[in-house]
Write a protein that holds these residues in place. Structure first.
Motif, PDB file in Angstrom:
ATOM      1  N   PHE A 282     128.391  -2.177  56.818  1.00  0.00           N
ATOM      2  CA  PHE A 282     128.419  -2.862  55.529  1.00  0.00           C
ATOM      3  C   PHE A 282     127.826  -1.966  54.443  1.00  0.00           C
ATOM      4  O   PHE A 282     128.235  -2.045  53.285  1.00  0.00           O
ATOM      5  CB  PHE A 282     127.690  -4.205  55.605  1.00  0.00           C
ATOM      6  N   HIS A 292     121.552  -7.828  51.803  1.00  0.00           N
ATOM      7  CA  HIS A 292     122.980  -8.189  51.751  1.00  0.00           C
ATOM      8  C   HIS A 292     123.687  -7.758  53.034  1.00  0.00           C
ATOM      9  O   HIS A 292     124.551  -8.456  53.549  1.00  0.00           O
ATOM     10  CB  HIS A 292     123.648  -7.528  50.542  1.00  0.00           C
ATOM     11  N   ALA A 296     125.697 -10.307  55.585  1.00  0.00           N
ATOM     12  CA  ALA A 296     127.101 -10.078  55.959  1.00  0.00           C
ATOM     13  C   ALA A 296     127.217 -10.023  57.487  1.00  0.00           C
ATOM     14  O   ALA A 296     128.184 -10.512  58.084  1.00  0.00           O
ATOM     15  CB  ALA A 296     127.604  -8.781  55.328  1.00  0.00           C
ATOM     16  N   VAL A 356     135.039  -6.565  54.038  1.00  0.00           N
ATOM     17  CA  VAL A 356     134.386  -7.587  54.867  1.00  0.00           C
ATOM     18  C   VAL A 356     135.450  -8.410  55.592  1.00  0.00           C
ATOM     19  O   VAL A 356     135.354  -8.683  56.798  1.00  0.00           O
ATOM     20  CB  VAL A 356     133.497  -8.510  53.994  1.00  0.00           C
TER      21      VAL A 356
END
Ligand code: BGC
Length: 468
Positions: A282, A292, A296, A356
């Motif tokens: 990520f 973050h 994710a 993602v």
């Protein structure tokens, strides 16, 4: 055993409440397996920072667990035969506790690698013994559901680890992240103390009275107990051979090979690259803060759990091969899309979302297909007389391949580049689909006896599920 699949949802359960309790306790092994897989991705960045580690040492911290697991899977065959399944699970629990505490208190990377090796031994012993124990204590009507519960627990463990990574990242303490797993490990140990010995193992030792007493507690129906004892005794009368059969019988060699190949392809889908290095991926995809990246990663864990339910629901209706085809296509597409996005560059929010999405698509494709199905197929294709041996080999190969993939990922990234690395996994997923087409039999609704007869009669691997 052919009821493994047919029984997952619709057939009424004949297990007693005690039977389900026993199943839950044994499946806890899957939870620990999942926790140990999931926790490292969150802890690694902190460990790397504290000890200023290069990629190579980081790879070893991740993959030492797989070395241990491969060794543990090999040793577990002997251990669970000699000491019994219950003692093997107990030993695994003790190693889980010791390994978690050791890794939490590790003063330097060498200790951490050694502690992860010990945890790996625990995972290896548990990943061989727990499904075997479950298949031996489960009434045949609910055997599939009980083994699936184990795979589901793995995904729940991974998700729980991802969530705990977030909580603990606020205190930025990797020692807690690793050490806290000792708590569920203690619960597992207490659960194992309450487990009965496997009735099948007791019967192998001619301890019929004890086996009967265990079966009576596990099953609701006394008729089931007598049928089971008769059948197990009949099976025990067959000579069981491992190495001997492998050396002398080329048909058995084929099923052992297929089990090994399936496990290799399960691993080279790239699943554990995502599981172990998700926050880093990520990061490459443009998520700049660690927080973050961890959130994710939680979504990855959630999709993994949810899509596993999909496999459980579909496996009886669609059959093994169609699900694997769809899964391979979805996985290949997800990896290829990620490769493309990394190639053109992930600069804005939209392309970040696409990245993602691609990763989640890949995870969903794996969890609904290769994840559970490879384990199911590996237990279906081995003939009765070589089943323990065949499954021990495929479990070993699963961990060995897992280790190779984990140990080479970061090197691959710097060697051929990010985009090409994911392209390589995409190609391997297409190759997996071809292997399924060429060699994997459709075993839906086919008895294990039929599969075994076909195998030993010399039928082509892909035709093992055919009636004539
Ligand atoms: C695989 C593991 C993987 C897990 C992910 C299992 O079937 O064998 O290597 O980490 O699925 O859910």
């Amino acid at each position: 055993m052919n009821t493994i699949i047919n029984s997952t949802a619709v057939v009424p359960a004949r297990a007693s409440r005690y039977g389900w309790f026993v199943c839950l306790m044994a499946a806890l092994a899957g939870l620990l397996f999942g926790l140990d897989i999931g926790v490292i991705s969150g802890a690694l960045p902190f460990i790397a920072k504290q000890f200023t580690l290069n990629d190579h040492v980081q790879e070893w911290i991740v993959s030492s667990m797989m070395v241990g697991a491969a060794l543990g899977a090999v040793g577990a065959g002997w251990l669970s035969w000699r000491m019994g399944r219950r003692y093997s699970l107990g030993l695994a629990a003790i190693m889980f506790i010791a390994g978690s505490l050791w890794s939490g208190f590790a003063p330097n990377p060498a200790h951490l690698i050694a502690a992860r090796l010990l945890l790996g031994l625990a995972v290896g012993v548990a990943s061989f013994t727990a499904p075997l124990y479950l298949s031996e204590i489960a009434p045949r009507h609910v055997r599939g559901a009980m083994i699936s519960a184990y795979q589901l627990m793995i995904t729940v463990g991974i998700l729980a680890a991802f969530l705990s990574n977030i909580g603990l990242s606020y205190v930025a303490d990797w020692r807690w992240m690793l050490g806290v797993i000792a708590i569920p490990a203690v619960l597992f140990l207490l659960g194992v103390l309450a487990l009965p010995d496997s009735p099948r193992w007791l019967l192998q030792r001619n301890r019929t009275r004890e086996a009967k007493a265990v079966l009576q507690r596990l099953y609701n129906n006394p008729d089931d107990v007598d049928t089971e004892i008769r059948e197990v005794k009949a099976q025990n009368a067959q000579p069981k051979q491992g190495w001997g059969l492998l050396r002398t019988n080329s048909n058995f060699r084929r099923s052992v090979m297929l089990g090994a190949i399936l496990q290799i392809f399960q691993q080279v889908t790239g699943i554990n690259v995502v599981m172990y290095y998700a926050p880093r991926i990520f990061g490459l995809a443009g998520f700049s803060t660690h927080e973050h990246q961890l959130w994710a990663t939680v979504i990855v864990g959630l999709v993994n759990v949810i899509a596993t339910f999909g496999a459980i629901a579909l496996v009886d209706r669609w059959g093994r091969k169609p699900i694997l085809y769809v899964g391979c296509a979805v996985m290949a597409f997800g990896m290829a899309a990620l490769a493309f996005l990394l190639h053109v560059g992930i600069a804005d929010l939209a392309s970040r979302m696409w990245a993602v999405g691609s990763l989640l698509l890949f995870i969903a494709g794996f969890a609904m297909s290769a994840g559970p199905l490879v384990w199911i197929l590996c237990s279906e294709i081995q003939p009765q007389q070589g089943r323990d041996f065949g499954i021990a080999v495929s479990t070993f190969v699963n961990w060995a391949a897992n280790m190779v993939v984990a140990a080479t990922f970061l090197s691959l990234l710097s060697w051929i580049g990010e985009s090409n690395t994911y392209l390589l996994y995409a190609i391997l997923n297409v190759a997996f689909g071809v292997v399924v087409f060429l060699y994997v039999p459709e075993t839906r609704g086919v008895s294990l006896e039929r599969i075994g007869q076909n195998l030993m009669g010399g039928k082509r691997l892909r035709d093992l599920g055919k009636a004539d």
